[in-house]
Scaffold this motif. Structure first.
Motif, short mmCIF file in Angstrom:
data_model
loop_
_atom_site.label_atom_id
_atom_site.label_comp_id
_atom_site.label_asym_id
_atom_site.label_seq_id
_atom_site.Cartn_x
_atom_site.Cartn_y
_atom_site.Cartn_z
N TYR A 50 0.87 -1.17 0.00
CA TYR A 50 0.00 0.00 0.00
C TYR A 50 0.92 1.22 0.00
CZ TYR A 50 -3.27 3.57 1.55
OH TYR A 50 -4.02 4.71 1.64
N PHE A 51 0.74 2.10 -0.97
CA PHE A 51 1.58 3.28 -1.16
C PHE A 51 0.72 4.52 -0.97
CE2 PHE A 51 3.62 6.17 -4.42
CZ PHE A 51 4.73 6.46 -3.65
N ARG A 52 1.13 5.39 -0.03
CA ARG A 52 0.34 6.58 0.29
C ARG A 52 1.25 7.82 0.25
NH1 ARG A 52 -4.75 7.07 2.47
NH2 ARG A 52 -5.17 9.04 3.50
N PRO A 53 1.39 8.44 -0.93
CA PRO A 53 2.27 9.60 -1.06
C PRO A 53 1.54 10.93 -0.87
CG PRO A 53 1.61 8.87 -3.22
CD PRO A 53 0.94 7.95 -2.22
N THR A 54 0.99 11.15 0.31
CA THR A 54 0.18 12.34 0.53
C THR A 54 1.02 13.52 1.04
OG1 THR A 54 -0.35 11.55 2.74
CG2 THR A 54 -1.91 11.04 1.01
N LEU A 55 0.59 14.72 0.67
CA LEU A 55 1.23 15.94 1.16
C LEU A 55 0.65 16.38 2.49
CD1 LEU A 55 1.38 17.94 -2.19
CD2 LEU A 55 3.27 16.82 -1.00
N ASP A 77 5.77 10.90 5.40
CA ASP A 77 5.95 11.21 6.82
C ASP A 77 5.34 12.55 7.22
OD1 ASP A 77 7.68 12.98 5.57
OD2 ASP A 77 9.46 12.35 6.68
N VAL A 78 4.26 12.94 6.56
CA VAL A 78 3.68 14.27 6.80
C VAL A 78 2.96 14.39 8.14
CG1 VAL A 78 3.51 14.84 4.36
CG2 VAL A 78 1.59 13.71 5.48
N VAL A 79 2.58 13.27 8.72
CA VAL A 79 1.94 13.23 10.05
C VAL A 79 2.48 12.01 10.78
CG1 VAL A 79 -0.19 14.38 9.30
CG2 VAL A 79 -0.05 11.90 9.22
N PRO A 80 2.29 11.95 12.11
CA PRO A 80 2.68 10.71 12.82
C PRO A 80 1.92 9.52 12.24
CG PRO A 80 2.26 12.48 14.37
CD PRO A 80 1.81 12.97 13.02
N PRO A 82 1.24 5.05 12.23
CA PRO A 82 1.25 3.86 13.10
C PRO A 82 2.56 3.09 12.98
CG PRO A 82 -0.72 3.92 11.73
CD PRO A 82 0.18 4.99 11.24
N HIS A 83 2.88 2.32 13.99
CA HIS A 83 4.06 1.46 13.99
C HIS A 83 3.95 0.42 12.88
CE1 HIS A 83 7.42 -0.76 15.58
NE2 HIS A 83 6.70 -1.87 15.52
N GLY A 84 5.07 0.11 12.27
CA GLY A 84 5.11 -0.97 11.30
C GLY A 84 5.03 -0.54 9.84
N VAL A 85 5.02 0.75 9.57
CA VAL A 85 5.00 1.21 8.19
C VAL A 85 6.38 1.73 7.82
CG1 VAL A 85 2.55 1.80 8.28
CG2 VAL A 85 4.24 3.56 8.73
N SER A 86 6.67 1.78 6.55
CA SER A 86 7.91 2.36 6.05
C SER A 86 7.62 3.81 5.67
CB SER A 86 8.41 1.57 4.85
OG SER A 86 9.59 2.14 4.34
N LEU A 87 8.36 4.73 6.26
CA LEU A 87 8.13 6.16 6.01
C LEU A 87 9.08 6.70 4.95
CD1 LEU A 87 7.88 7.43 9.69
CD2 LEU A 87 6.00 7.01 8.10
N PHE A 88 8.63 7.73 4.25
CA PHE A 88 9.50 8.45 3.33
C PHE A 88 9.12 9.92 3.34
CE2 PHE A 88 5.86 7.38 0.75
CZ PHE A 88 5.65 8.52 0.00
N ASN A 89 10.09 10.74 2.98
CA ASN A 89 9.88 12.16 2.85
C ASN A 89 9.79 12.49 1.37
OD1 ASN A 89 10.95 15.04 2.43
ND2 ASN A 89 10.47 14.98 4.62
N LEU A 90 8.68 13.09 0.94
CA LEU A 90 8.46 13.37 -0.47
C LEU A 90 9.53 14.27 -1.09
CD1 LEU A 90 4.60 13.84 -0.49
CD2 LEU A 90 5.86 12.15 -1.81
N LYS A 91 10.11 15.15 -0.29
CA LYS A 91 11.09 16.09 -0.81
C LYS A 91 12.52 15.53 -0.80
CE LYS A 91 8.41 20.12 0.53
NZ LYS A 91 8.33 21.27 1.43
N GLU A 92 12.80 14.64 0.15
CA GLU A 92 14.18 14.22 0.35
C GLU A 92 14.49 12.79 -0.10
OE1 GLU A 92 15.12 14.91 4.45
OE2 GLU A 92 14.46 17.00 4.35
N ASP A 93 13.52 11.89 -0.05
CA ASP A 93 13.79 10.48 -0.31
C ASP A 93 13.51 10.09 -1.75
OD1 ASP A 93 14.52 9.94 2.34
OD2 ASP A 93 12.44 9.60 2.92
N ASN A 94 14.24 9.10 -2.21
CA ASN A 94 13.97 8.50 -3.51
C ASN A 94 12.93 7.40 -3.29
OD1 ASN A 94 13.98 6.82 -5.81
ND2 ASN A 94 16.02 7.56 -6.35
N VAL A 95 11.69 7.71 -3.59
CA VAL A 95 10.58 6.80 -3.30
C VAL A 95 10.69 5.52 -4.13
CG1 VAL A 95 8.07 6.58 -3.29
CG2 VAL A 95 9.13 8.73 -2.64
#
Length: 110
Positions: A50-55, A77-80, A82-95
């Motif tokens: 499940y991929f959720r690239p929300t701003l 990673d725009v909001v806290p 739940p445990h167990g997900v992989s986080l990414f930053n839309l501006k900094e990470d290579n999704v």
């Protein structure tokens, strides 16, 4: 697979998103668009990622459903979250690298 929430066509932005999703699904045979309020949770039972690239976001019910059914999740990673997900930053990470890494872990088991 692209899942769109129950979006009305009352705004130009909603129209652009719906039209783009329809274009993608009609031009790529391996991409499906689910819309009109269709429940996504049955898909998570068999889903891969499940991929959720929300701003912006809130406490996503859809994300919690994916976690409940054991679907691997990559989310912004725009909001806290739940445990167990992989986080990414839309501006900094290579999704794409994050998606590749998760697919490798699923298929290879590392």
């Amino acid at each position: 697979m692209i899942g769109l929430s129950d979006v009305s066509r009352d705004s130009d932005y909603a129209n652009k998103i719906i039209d783009k999703a329809d274009y993608i699904s009609s031009n790529y045979e391996n991409i499906f668009v689910i819309k009109n309020g269709t429940d996504l949770w049955p898909i998570f039972n068999n889903g891969l990622i499940y991929f959720r690239p929300t701003l912006t976001d809130g406490d996503s019910i859809t994300l919690r459903e994916a976690i409940f059914f054991g679907c691997q999740s990559i989310v912004s990673d725009v909001v806290p979250r739940p445990h167990g997900v992989s986080l990414f930053n839309l501006k900094e990470d290579n999704v794409l690298n994050k998606l590749d890494d998760m697919l490798e872990k699923i298929y290879v088991g590392n």
